[in-house]
Enzyme design. Structure first.
Site, PDB file in Angstrom:
ATOM      1  N   CYS A  77       0.979  -1.041  -0.105  1.00 25.59           N
ATOM      2  CA  CYS A  77       0.034   0.142   0.149  1.00 25.59           C
ATOM      3  C   CYS A  77       1.011   1.188   0.082  1.00 25.59           C
ATOM      4  CB  CYS A  77      -1.075  -0.049   1.043  1.00 25.59           C
ATOM      5  SG  CYS A  77      -1.782   1.671   1.659  1.00 25.59           S
ATOM      6  N   CYS A  80      -0.029   3.598   2.635  1.00 24.74           N
ATOM      7  CA  CYS A  80       0.515   3.170   4.077  1.00 24.74           C
ATOM      8  C   CYS A  80       2.241   3.619   4.243  1.00 24.74           C
ATOM      9  CB  CYS A  80       0.173   1.654   4.094  1.00 24.74           C
ATOM     10  SG  CYS A  80      -1.278   1.187   4.110  1.00 24.74           S
TER      11      CYS A  80
END
Length: 157
Positions: A77, A80
């Site tokens: 991600c 993230c």
């Protein structure tokens, strides 16, 4: 706000050791960078996020008295990865009042499902196993700190 604000004389809090989740009874007046694990003698607070596993999750999220902010994330991600340094910086600002931790949703899908994680990054503030607040998306350090402080439980335990 100090860690002992509003605490009764002789009050203690249960604190999980960051690495293995060993449970420690710590006098509230001694919470801080000098607090040590009774088992190994290492610091209970390192100013960085704790990596949670299935073995340590409930010790930090349910059994410990310190509120826990969990960053549900995954290595693939991009957002993230972008937020990760901000989350680490927030840990240094919020400990010992709050423990910040990261949970890899790919490695721990059962825990992610338990919290109905639908998108990442997702931050959830829990205290004694109860969800207090949740937010999603990338946040700068100051916004993470402000969000946590806004939602902290008023009593230490």
């Amino acid at each position: 706000m100090s860690a002992d604000a509003g605490a009764a004389p002789g009050a203690v809090q249960i604190v999980a050791y960051p690495n293995d989740g060993a449970m420690n009874r710590v006098p509230v007046k001694r919470l801080g960078p000098a607090a040590k694990c009774g088992t190994c003698g290492h610091s209970l607070f390192k100013g960085s996020a704790v990596a949670l596993t299935a073995a340590t999750f409930d010790r930090h999220a349910v059994k410990a008295d310190i509120p826990l902010v969990i960053d549900f994330w995954a290595a693939w991600c991009g957002p993230c990865r972008t937020m990760s340094p901000n989350f680490e910086a927030a840990a240094a600002k919020l400990e010992p009042r709050v423990r910040l931790a990261k949970l890899d949703t790919e490695a721990q899908p059962a825990i992610a499902a338990r919290y109905s994680i639908r998108g990442i990054p997702c931050l959830i503030l829990v205290h004694k196993g109860r969800e207090i607040a949740r937010t999603s998306g990338v946040m700068p350090t100051a916004a993470i700190v402000a969000w946590v402080e806004q939602h902290l439980p008023s009593s230490p335990a």
